[in-house]
Design a protein around this motif. Structure first.
Motif, PDB file in Angstrom:
ATOM      1  N   VAL A 157       0.714  -1.245   0.059  1.00  0.00           N
ATOM      2  CA  VAL A 157      -0.010   0.098   0.070  1.00  0.00           C
ATOM      3  C   VAL A 157       0.773   1.096  -0.101  1.00  0.00           C
ATOM      4  CG1 VAL A 157      -1.771   1.085   1.078  1.00  0.00           C
ATOM      5  CG2 VAL A 157      -1.774  -1.135   1.515  1.00  0.00           C
ATOM      6  N   LEU A 158       0.582   2.283  -0.640  1.00  0.00           N
ATOM      7  CA  LEU A 158       1.078   3.376  -0.971  1.00  0.00           C
ATOM      8  C   LEU A 158       0.210   4.725  -0.492  1.00  0.00           C
ATOM      9  CD1 LEU A 158       3.629   5.257  -1.546  1.00  0.00           C
ATOM     10  CD2 LEU A 158       2.933   5.295  -3.718  1.00  0.00           C
ATOM     11  N   ALA A 159       0.210   5.080   0.762  1.00  0.00           N
ATOM     12  CA  ALA A 159      -0.290   6.387   1.065  1.00  0.00           C
ATOM     13  C   ALA A 159       0.117   7.575   0.776  1.00  0.00           C
ATOM     14  CB  ALA A 159      -0.621   6.319   2.693  1.00  0.00           C
ATOM     15  N   THR A 160      -0.553   8.536   0.245  1.00  0.00           N
ATOM     16  CA  THR A 160      -0.153   9.959  -0.082  1.00  0.00           C
ATOM     17  C   THR A 160      -1.036  10.972   0.681  1.00  0.00           C
ATOM     18  OG1 THR A 160      -1.645   9.985  -2.008  1.00  0.00           O
ATOM     19  CG2 THR A 160       0.799   9.150  -2.338  1.00  0.00           C
ATOM     20  N   GLY A 161      -0.360  12.171   0.640  1.00  0.00           N
ATOM     21  CA  GLY A 161      -0.954  13.225   1.670  1.00  0.00           C
ATOM     22  C   GLY A 161      -1.927  14.238   0.899  1.00  0.00           C
ATOM     23  N   HIS A 162      -2.656  13.667  -0.325  1.00  0.00           N
ATOM     24  CA  HIS A 162      -3.551  14.496  -0.899  1.00  0.00           C
ATOM     25  C   HIS A 162      -4.788  14.727   0.032  1.00  0.00           C
ATOM     26  CE1 HIS A 162      -1.834  12.190  -4.535  1.00  0.00           C
ATOM     27  NE2 HIS A 162      -1.768  13.573  -4.905  1.00  0.00           N
ATOM     28  N   ASN A 163      -5.288  15.817   0.203  1.00  0.00           N
ATOM     29  CA  ASN A 163      -6.154  16.490   0.996  1.00  0.00           C
ATOM     30  C   ASN A 163      -7.554  16.830   0.265  1.00  0.00           C
ATOM     31  OD1 ASN A 163      -5.962  19.218   0.171  1.00  0.00           O
ATOM     32  ND2 ASN A 163      -4.162  19.325   1.496  1.00  0.00           N
ATOM     33  N   LEU A 164      -8.532  17.274   1.147  1.00  0.00           N
ATOM     34  CA  LEU A 164      -9.793  17.569   0.377  1.00  0.00           C
ATOM     35  C   LEU A 164      -9.598  18.737  -0.647  1.00  0.00           C
ATOM     36  CD1 LEU A 164     -13.053  17.412   0.631  1.00  0.00           C
ATOM     37  CD2 LEU A 164     -12.901  19.104   2.372  1.00  0.00           C
ATOM     38  N   ASP A 165      -8.892  19.601  -0.424  1.00  0.00           N
ATOM     39  CA  ASP A 165      -8.701  20.917  -1.461  1.00  0.00           C
ATOM     40  C   ASP A 165      -7.931  20.340  -2.566  1.00  0.00           C
ATOM     41  OD1 ASP A 165      -9.138  23.745   0.484  1.00  0.00           O
ATOM     42  OD2 ASP A 165      -9.052  21.796   1.477  1.00  0.00           O
ATOM     43  N   ASP A 166      -6.914  19.329  -2.610  1.00  0.00           N
ATOM     44  CA  ASP A 166      -5.976  19.066  -3.641  1.00  0.00           C
ATOM     45  C   ASP A 166      -7.180  18.255  -4.442  1.00  0.00           C
ATOM     46  OD1 ASP A 166      -3.670  19.747  -2.577  1.00  0.00           O
ATOM     47  OD2 ASP A 166      -3.429  17.739  -1.474  1.00  0.00           O
ATOM     48  N   ILE A 167      -7.986  17.283  -3.986  1.00  0.00           N
ATOM     49  CA  ILE A 167      -8.795  16.436  -4.545  1.00  0.00           C
ATOM     50  C   ILE A 167      -9.853  17.273  -5.428  1.00  0.00           C
ATOM     51  CG2 ILE A 167     -10.635  14.692  -4.323  1.00  0.00           C
ATOM     52  CD1 ILE A 167      -8.484  13.643  -2.265  1.00  0.00           C
ATOM     53  N   LEU A 168     -10.461  18.289  -4.670  1.00  0.00           N
ATOM     54  CA  LEU A 168     -11.673  18.937  -5.417  1.00  0.00           C
ATOM     55  C   LEU A 168     -11.042  20.012  -6.230  1.00  0.00           C
ATOM     56  CD1 LEU A 168     -14.035  19.667  -2.269  1.00  0.00           C
ATOM     57  CD2 LEU A 168     -14.032  17.942  -4.049  1.00  0.00           C
ATOM     58  N   SER A 169      -9.927  20.633  -6.169  1.00  0.00           N
ATOM     59  CA  SER A 169      -9.371  21.355  -7.163  1.00  0.00           C
ATOM     60  C   SER A 169      -9.006  20.469  -8.491  1.00  0.00           C
ATOM     61  CB  SER A 169      -8.224  22.557  -6.883  1.00  0.00           C
ATOM     62  OG  SER A 169      -7.280  21.635  -6.386  1.00  0.00           O
ATOM     63  N   THR A 170      -8.527  19.486  -8.360  1.00  0.00           N
ATOM     64  CA  THR A 170      -8.349  18.506  -9.470  1.00  0.00           C
ATOM     65  C   THR A 170      -9.272  18.275  -9.853  1.00  0.00           C
ATOM     66  OG1 THR A 170      -6.244  17.954  -8.310  1.00  0.00           O
ATOM     67  CG2 THR A 170      -6.537  16.991 -10.138  1.00  0.00           C
ATOM     68  N   LEU A 171     -10.314  17.987  -9.264  1.00  0.00           N
ATOM     69  CA  LEU A 171     -11.778  17.364  -9.821  1.00  0.00           C
ATOM     70  C   LEU A 171     -12.324  18.378 -10.877  1.00  0.00           C
ATOM     71  CD1 LEU A 171     -14.143  15.408  -9.546  1.00  0.00           C
ATOM     72  CD2 LEU A 171     -14.943  16.831  -7.422  1.00  0.00           C
ATOM     73  N   LEU A 172     -12.282  19.907 -10.111  1.00  0.00           N
ATOM     74  CA  LEU A 172     -12.823  20.734 -10.951  1.00  0.00           C
ATOM     75  C   LEU A 172     -12.363  20.815 -12.555  1.00  0.00           C
ATOM     76  CD1 LEU A 172     -13.299  23.399  -8.501  1.00  0.00           C
ATOM     77  CD2 LEU A 172     -15.233  22.136  -9.646  1.00  0.00           C
ATOM     78  N   HIS A 173     -10.731  20.794 -12.209  1.00  0.00           N
ATOM     79  CA  HIS A 173      -9.976  20.904 -13.387  1.00  0.00           C
ATOM     80  C   HIS A 173     -10.240  20.052 -14.531  1.00  0.00           C
ATOM     81  CE1 HIS A 173      -6.633  22.255 -16.016  1.00  0.00           C
ATOM     82  NE2 HIS A 173      -6.336  20.776 -15.651  1.00  0.00           N
ATOM     83  N   THR A 174     -10.224  18.643 -13.942  1.00  0.00           N
ATOM     84  CA  THR A 174     -10.265  17.529 -14.739  1.00  0.00           C
ATOM     85  C   THR A 174     -11.641  17.429 -15.362  1.00  0.00           C
ATOM     86  OG1 THR A 174     -10.699  16.131 -13.080  1.00  0.00           O
ATOM     87  CG2 THR A 174      -8.496  15.880 -13.966  1.00  0.00           C
ATOM     88  N   PHE A 175     -12.735  17.817 -14.710  1.00  0.00           N
ATOM     89  CA  PHE A 175     -13.959  17.568 -14.991  1.00  0.00           C
ATOM     90  C   PHE A 175     -14.442  18.809 -16.244  1.00  0.00           C
ATOM     91  CE2 PHE A 175     -18.629  18.872 -15.073  1.00  0.00           C
ATOM     92  CZ  PHE A 175     -19.220  17.549 -14.915  1.00  0.00           C
ATOM     93  N   PHE A 176     -13.952  19.844 -16.120  1.00  0.00           N
ATOM     94  CA  PHE A 176     -14.311  20.800 -17.112  1.00  0.00           C
ATOM     95  C   PHE A 176     -13.388  20.650 -18.075  1.00  0.00           C
ATOM     96  CE2 PHE A 176     -15.843  23.177 -13.499  1.00  0.00           C
ATOM     97  CZ  PHE A 176     -17.385  23.311 -13.798  1.00  0.00           C
ATOM     98  N   SER A 177     -12.167  20.067 -18.107  1.00  0.00           N
ATOM     99  CA  SER A 177     -11.392  19.665 -19.223  1.00  0.00           C
ATOM    100  C   SER A 177     -11.726  18.459 -19.791  1.00  0.00           C
ATOM    101  CB  SER A 177      -9.765  19.515 -19.082  1.00  0.00           C
ATOM    102  OG  SER A 177      -9.522  18.547 -18.205  1.00  0.00           O
ATOM    103  N   GLY A 178     -12.709  17.658 -19.238  1.00  0.00           N
ATOM    104  CA  GLY A 178     -13.363  16.440 -19.938  1.00  0.00           C
ATOM    105  C   GLY A 178     -12.171  15.191 -19.800  1.00  0.00           C
ATOM    106  N   ASP A 179     -11.099  15.287 -18.894  1.00  0.00           N
ATOM    107  CA  ASP A 179     -10.415  13.996 -18.801  1.00  0.00           C
ATOM    108  C   ASP A 179     -10.972  13.217 -17.631  1.00  0.00           C
ATOM    109  OD1 ASP A 179      -8.192  12.527 -18.475  1.00  0.00           O
ATOM    110  OD2 ASP A 179      -6.584  14.067 -17.836  1.00  0.00           O
ATOM    111  N   PHE A 180     -11.860  12.247 -18.052  1.00  0.00           N
ATOM    112  CA  PHE A 180     -12.416  11.287 -17.130  1.00  0.00           C
ATOM    113  C   PHE A 180     -11.951  10.229 -16.674  1.00  0.00           C
ATOM    114  CE2 PHE A 180     -16.070  13.589 -19.269  1.00  0.00           C
ATOM    115  CZ  PHE A 180     -16.601  14.283 -18.307  1.00  0.00           C
ATOM    116  N   VAL A 181     -10.632   9.941 -17.378  1.00  0.00           N
ATOM    117  CA  VAL A 181      -9.461   8.929 -16.891  1.00  0.00           C
ATOM    118  C   VAL A 181      -9.065   9.658 -15.734  1.00  0.00           C
ATOM    119  CG1 VAL A 181      -7.518   7.502 -17.587  1.00  0.00           C
ATOM    120  CG2 VAL A 181      -9.629   8.013 -19.226  1.00  0.00           C
ATOM    121  N   GLN A 182      -8.587  10.664 -15.759  1.00  0.00           N
ATOM    122  CA  GLN A 182      -7.924  11.320 -14.351  1.00  0.00           C
ATOM    123  C   GLN A 182      -8.975  11.481 -13.273  1.00  0.00           C
ATOM    124  OE1 GLN A 182      -4.707  11.534 -13.734  1.00  0.00           O
ATOM    125  NE2 GLN A 182      -4.211  10.659 -15.765  1.00  0.00           N
ATOM    126  N   LEU A 183     -10.143  11.830 -13.747  1.00  0.00           N
ATOM    127  CA  LEU A 183     -11.028  12.056 -12.618  1.00  0.00           C
ATOM    128  C   LEU A 183     -11.304  10.849 -11.982  1.00  0.00           C
ATOM    129  CD1 LEU A 183     -13.997  14.416 -13.287  1.00  0.00           C
ATOM    130  CD2 LEU A 183     -14.632  12.196 -12.199  1.00  0.00           C
TER     131      LEU A 183
END
Ligand code: SF4
Ligand code: ZN
Length: 309
Positions: A157-183
């Motif tokens: 198992v590999l644990a990383t420190g991605h927090n709520l803000d990291d996840i949501l800001s990337t979520l917004l970016h990937t959603f609007f760019s249509g990159d559903f694989v990354q999403l």
């Protein structure tokens, strides 16, 4: 009259959690943070007590908060810390020294990988077509090296420190760019798709950046005092600014969006998004969607420029 902590009701409330809704004293905040991390690990079945867990530590507040809270929430867990010294001038040595201080305090085994031993550093990418925008190759390098290190130390198992803000800001970016694989990859747990991959987990998925910072402060985690010189104007900073303006006046916004993502969006799109077929890179053997993986391509690029210089 100071406002009292809503938990213990006898100490002044110094800080707040859950986007300002929970006024707490430092002691109750620390307990809240560690309990919430533990709940996320258990809720999403991130690991069992028998598994060796590698924790990626960078010298920053998020990964520091991750290591300390995991160690306290699961005192008998077999944890190994992994750190990459990226060779960034005036920055990486400082980060490594903070990581060394932290693991010493936590009595955790540490593995450090010096990128210069591969024959290049992240700074060298400035001589390539990336110029001053080296975060993209840096992300590719970090993902590859962490996979390699986790494999070498026998962690499943590999644990990383991605927090709520990291996840949501990337979520917004990937959603609007249509990159559903990354999403889809923003899920709290990613199962390995290749023998050289580990299970990737994000125990801080429900903790905001502010909460990580407060936890680091109250538990006196040694964290870096410098910012990466390459971080100015990066997409992640811009994404977080957008996120903050959307959350203004709605303290529930981040939690509602996360819940929508986990409960509605992911189940709806996961089966429909075609993940790339993974094969083994012909050079390093690590997973790749093309004959030569993204990491080996970047290494070739940076070394080619180095030879010409
Ligand atoms: Fe790497 Fe960019 Fe982060 Fe610096 S800011 S460590 S270059 S990803
Ligand atoms: Zn490769």
């Amino acid at each position: 009259m100071p406002i009292l902590c809503v938990k213990c009701k006898n100490q002044p409330a110094e800080t707040s959690a859950v986007e300002g809704r929970l006024k707490l004293c430092p002691k109750c905040f620390i307990e809240y943070f560690e309990r919430r991390v533990k709940e996320s690990v258990q809720k999403f079945h991130m690991f069992t007590h028998e598994e060796r867990v590698a924790v990626a530590v960078s010298g920053g507040k998020d990964s520091g908060a991750l290591l300390r809270s995991l160690k306290r929430a699961f005192p008998n867990l077999d944890i190994v810390a992994l750190h990459i010294n990226l060779g960034i001038n005036g920055y990486s040595e400082h980060c490594e020294s903070k990581v060394r201080e932290l693991v010493k305090e936590e009595c955790v085994e540490l593995n450090v990988f010096k990128l210069s031993e591969e024959g290049f550093t992240i700074d060298d990418f400035r001589k390539t077509l990336y110029k001053n925008e080296v975060c993209s190759p840096c992300g590719i390098v970090k993902r590859h090296i962490l996979d390699r290190m986790a494999l070498e130390v026998g962690a499943k198992v590999l644990a990383t420190g991605h927090n709520l803000d990291d996840i949501l800001s990337t979520l917004l970016h990937t959603f609007f760019s249509g990159d559903f694989v990354q999403l889809v990859r923003l899920k709290p747990v990613l199962m390995p798709q290749h023998p050289y991959q580990t299970k990737k987990v994000k125990p801080l998925i429900k903790m905001s950046e502010f909460e990580d910072y407060q936890y680091a402060l109250y538990t006196e985690i040694p964290i870096r005092e410098l910012n990466c010189p390459h971080s100015i104007g990066t997409k992640s900073r811009e994404g977080k600014k957008i996120l903050e303006s959307l959350s203004k006046g709605n303290p529930n916004f981040k939690y509602q969006t996360l819940s929508l993502f986990l409960k509605k969006l992911i189940p709806m799109i996961e089966d429909k998004v075609k993940q790339p077929n993974l094969m083994s890179c012909i050079r390093c053997g690590f997973p790749s969607s093309t004959e030569v993986c993204a990491y080996c391509k970047r290494v070739e690029m940076v070394k080619r420029v180095g030879k010409r210089a």
